[in-house]
Design a protein around this motif. Sequence first.
Motif, PDB file in Angstrom:
ATOM      1  N   ASN A 155       8.785 -77.568 -67.600  1.00  0.00           N
ATOM      2  CA  ASN A 155       8.932 -76.126 -67.748  1.00  0.00           C
ATOM      3  C   ASN A 155       9.371 -75.455 -66.456  1.00  0.00           C
ATOM      4  O   ASN A 155      10.252 -74.589 -66.460  1.00  0.00           O
ATOM      5  N   ASP A 156       8.764 -75.852 -65.362  1.00  0.00           N
ATOM      6  CA  ASP A 156       9.130 -75.254 -64.077  1.00  0.00           C
ATOM      7  C   ASP A 156      10.582 -75.563 -63.717  1.00  0.00           C
ATOM      8  O   ASP A 156      11.301 -74.705 -63.178  1.00  0.00           O
ATOM      9  N   MET A 157      11.029 -76.788 -64.017  1.00  0.00           N
ATOM     10  CA  MET A 157      12.415 -77.139 -63.731  1.00  0.00           C
ATOM     11  C   MET A 157      13.373 -76.336 -64.611  1.00  0.00           C
ATOM     12  O   MET A 157      14.413 -75.854 -64.142  1.00  0.00           O
ATOM     13  N   ALA A 158      13.032 -76.193 -65.891  1.00  0.00           N
ATOM     14  CA  ALA A 158      13.881 -75.413 -66.792  1.00  0.00           C
ATOM     15  C   ALA A 158      13.973 -73.967 -66.318  1.00  0.00           C
ATOM     16  O   ALA A 158      15.055 -73.364 -66.306  1.00  0.00           O
ATOM     17  N   TYR A 159      12.845 -73.407 -65.923  1.00  0.00           N
ATOM     18  CA  TYR A 159      12.823 -72.030 -65.437  1.00  0.00           C
ATOM     19  C   TYR A 159      13.635 -71.896 -64.151  1.00  0.00           C
ATOM     20  O   TYR A 159      14.361 -70.910 -63.959  1.00  0.00           O
ATOM     21  N   ASP A 160      13.546 -72.895 -63.266  1.00  0.00           N
ATOM     22  CA  ASP A 160      14.329 -72.856 -62.025  1.00  0.00           C
ATOM     23  C   ASP A 160      15.824 -72.813 -62.337  1.00  0.00           C
ATOM     24  O   ASP A 160      16.594 -72.110 -61.659  1.00  0.00           O
ATOM     25  N   GLY A 161      16.247 -73.587 -63.351  1.00  0.00           N
ATOM     26  CA  GLY A 161      17.651 -73.562 -63.739  1.00  0.00           C
ATOM     27  C   GLY A 161      18.069 -72.204 -64.269  1.00  0.00           C
ATOM     28  O   GLY A 161      19.183 -71.725 -63.993  1.00  0.00           O
ATOM     29  N   LEU A 162      17.176 -71.560 -65.005  1.00  0.00           N
ATOM     30  CA  LEU A 162      17.443 -70.226 -65.544  1.00  0.00           C
ATOM     31  C   LEU A 162      17.547 -69.193 -64.421  1.00  0.00           C
ATOM     32  O   LEU A 162      18.457 -68.361 -64.397  1.00  0.00           O
ATOM     33  N   VAL A 163      16.609 -69.256 -63.492  1.00  0.00           N
ATOM     34  CA  VAL A 163      16.623 -68.328 -62.356  1.00  0.00           C
ATOM     35  C   VAL A 163      17.890 -68.507 -61.529  1.00  0.00           C
ATOM     36  O   VAL A 163      18.521 -67.523 -61.098  1.00  0.00           O
ATOM     37  N   ALA A 164      18.273 -69.764 -61.309  1.00  0.00           N
ATOM     38  CA  ALA A 164      19.497 -70.022 -60.543  1.00  0.00           C
ATOM     39  C   ALA A 164      20.710 -69.433 -61.246  1.00  0.00           C
ATOM     40  O   ALA A 164      21.617 -68.884 -60.603  1.00  0.00           O
ATOM     41  N   ALA A 165      20.727 -69.501 -62.584  1.00  0.00           N
ATOM     42  CA  ALA A 165      21.830 -68.910 -63.344  1.00  0.00           C
ATOM     43  C   ALA A 165      21.837 -67.392 -63.178  1.00  0.00           C
ATOM     44  O   ALA A 165      22.898 -66.760 -63.104  1.00  0.00           O
ATOM     45  N   GLY A 166      20.650 -66.797 -63.120  1.00  0.00           N
ATOM     46  CA  GLY A 166      20.576 -65.360 -62.886  1.00  0.00           C
ATOM     47  C   GLY A 166      21.114 -64.979 -61.521  1.00  0.00           C
ATOM     48  O   GLY A 166      21.863 -64.016 -61.374  1.00  0.00           O
ATOM     49  N   GLU A 167      20.742 -65.763 -60.510  1.00  0.00           N
ATOM     50  CA  GLU A 167      21.146 -65.440 -59.145  1.00  0.00           C
ATOM     51  C   GLU A 167      22.625 -65.721 -58.889  1.00  0.00           C
ATOM     52  O   GLU A 167      23.300 -64.953 -58.188  1.00  0.00           O
ATOM     53  N   GLU A 168      23.130 -66.819 -59.451  1.00  0.00           N
ATOM     54  CA  GLU A 168      24.489 -67.245 -59.118  1.00  0.00           C
ATOM     55  C   GLU A 168      25.538 -66.821 -60.150  1.00  0.00           C
ATOM     56  O   GLU A 168      26.710 -66.690 -59.810  1.00  0.00           O
ATOM     57  N   LEU A 169      25.105 -66.597 -61.391  1.00  0.00           N
ATOM     58  CA  LEU A 169      26.068 -66.262 -62.447  1.00  0.00           C
ATOM     59  C   LEU A 169      25.930 -64.824 -62.930  1.00  0.00           C
ATOM     60  O   LEU A 169      26.747 -64.359 -63.719  1.00  0.00           O
ATOM     61  N   GLY A 170      24.876 -64.145 -62.495  1.00  0.00           N
ATOM     62  CA  GLY A 170      24.723 -62.736 -62.838  1.00  0.00           C
ATOM     63  C   GLY A 170      24.249 -62.456 -64.236  1.00  0.00           C
ATOM     64  O   GLY A 170      24.496 -61.375 -64.774  1.00  0.00           O
ATOM     65  N   ILE A 171      23.582 -63.416 -64.871  1.00  0.00           N
ATOM     66  CA  ILE A 171      23.065 -63.182 -66.222  1.00  0.00           C
ATOM     67  C   ILE A 171      21.732 -62.446 -66.155  1.00  0.00           C
ATOM     68  O   ILE A 171      21.087 -62.371 -65.115  1.00  0.00           O
ATOM     69  N   ASN A 189      16.714 -78.821 -64.282  1.00  0.00           N
ATOM     70  CA  ASN A 189      17.212 -77.552 -63.735  1.00  0.00           C
ATOM     71  C   ASN A 189      18.737 -77.533 -63.688  1.00  0.00           C
ATOM     72  O   ASN A 189      19.374 -76.536 -64.052  1.00  0.00           O
ATOM     73  N   GLU A 190      19.334 -78.631 -63.240  1.00  0.00           N
ATOM     74  CA  GLU A 190      20.791 -78.701 -63.169  1.00  0.00           C
ATOM     75  C   GLU A 190      21.417 -78.740 -64.556  1.00  0.00           C
ATOM     76  O   GLU A 190      22.482 -78.153 -64.781  1.00  0.00           O
ATOM     77  N   ILE A 191      20.770 -79.427 -65.488  1.00  0.00           N
ATOM     78  CA  ILE A 191      21.288 -79.506 -66.855  1.00  0.00           C
ATOM     79  C   ILE A 191      21.363 -78.113 -67.471  1.00  0.00           C
ATOM     80  O   ILE A 191      22.369 -77.726 -68.076  1.00  0.00           O
ATOM     81  N   ILE A 192      20.301 -77.327 -67.312  1.00  0.00           N
ATOM     82  CA  ILE A 192      20.266 -75.992 -67.900  1.00  0.00           C
ATOM     83  C   ILE A 192      21.224 -75.049 -67.173  1.00  0.00           C
ATOM     84  O   ILE A 192      21.955 -74.278 -67.812  1.00  0.00           O
ATOM     85  N   PHE A 193      21.239 -75.115 -65.851  1.00  0.00           N
ATOM     86  CA  PHE A 193      22.174 -74.268 -65.105  1.00  0.00           C
ATOM     87  C   PHE A 193      23.612 -74.547 -65.525  1.00  0.00           C
ATOM     88  O   PHE A 193      24.400 -73.624 -65.777  1.00  0.00           O
ATOM     89  N   ASN A 194      23.985 -75.813 -65.596  1.00  0.00           N
ATOM     90  CA  ASN A 194      25.365 -76.171 -65.941  1.00  0.00           C
ATOM     91  C   ASN A 194      25.714 -75.773 -67.375  1.00  0.00           C
ATOM     92  O   ASN A 194      26.847 -75.376 -67.655  1.00  0.00           O
TER      93      ASN A 194
END
Length: 354
Positions: free
Chosen positions: A52-68, A275-280
């Motif tokens: 769960n923490d890894m999935a959330y980290d991927g989501l947060v990274a998408a927010g920070e880097e992709l602007g979602i 985290n990388e799977i979800i971000f990508n």
Amino acid sequence: MGNKVVLVMCVVLLAAGSLFASGKQEAAAEDSGVMKVGLILTTSGLGDNNFNDMAYDGLVAAGEELGITYDYGEPETISDYEMQQRSFAAAGDYDLIVAIGADQVESLTIIAADFPDQDFTLIDGSLDMPNVHSIFTKFEDQTFLTGVLAGFMTGREGFPMIKSDEKKIGIITGMNLPTLRNGIAGFSAGARYVDPQIEVLVGDVGSFNDPGKGKEIALSMYGKGADFIQLLAGGSGLGIINAAVETGAYAFGVGANQNRVEPDYIPATAIRNVNEIIFNDIRNYVEGAWSAGIDVWGIKESAVGYSNEGSNVEIPEDIVSKVEAIRQDLVAGKIVPPKNVEDVDAWVTENRFE
């Protein structure tokens, strides 16, 4: 309350001209100028130091880097999954809804059919539907190399916490799910690939959020002579690590690198880059490259592997070099671990480390 949903807003907006993968996405972009993602976690919730923490980290990274912008939900029981998926889908606010965990497959089968215009990503399941991107990682690849490590190390002199020459190891799952049974097969095959005489003890907690029971099962395994236990138990795995510390034995982490949690007791972690799977996947959606279908990724795609970075357990160089050679054979397809536990005996008969 059995259903927690948290809203997190990111201030960076996507440009109105951004590319999206479907007409529905284009409409959403025109309305708000920003893409929105909903993430539904497993019942372990945040703070599991794992899936769960890894999935959330991927989501947060998408927010920070992709602007979602994004929401996430923390169902407390399996029965909450369908309710939360339906709530997210019915809101009509989300371009993409990401559900993680094999135990969400049954409910998502219903919800994806009820909302055919809503796009979903499923992690850890194979769901062939026109609006679902299923990402299924090879658990047999993920645990094979920690099994190899256990095979080389159990019963070997020079490791102070190996107490017997019985050559016993164990693996404990959080729930009796197909993906985790694949992990049992991979771990067992990896250990017996290098030493066919090793005995593998298997346990199941029945929950991803019961560290007390995880510890109880682990203590029993260590009491029977297991030198190593592989975690595949989500939040319940924290109890297994506690048992390793209490008894002076070894445990292998899983998912995110857990070696630093107890570096004297965790020689390595069976890594999965969630985290990388979800971000990508989210990035592909933003860029218009997302599509429904089933992807199966393993060590060849760098989706899984192992790491001993951060561990204080010194692994002899001769073992390190052998494990690396086996890893390269996995990547090259020269070794293909069995997926099913019932196939391990026959596989070991035909595959031996030279």
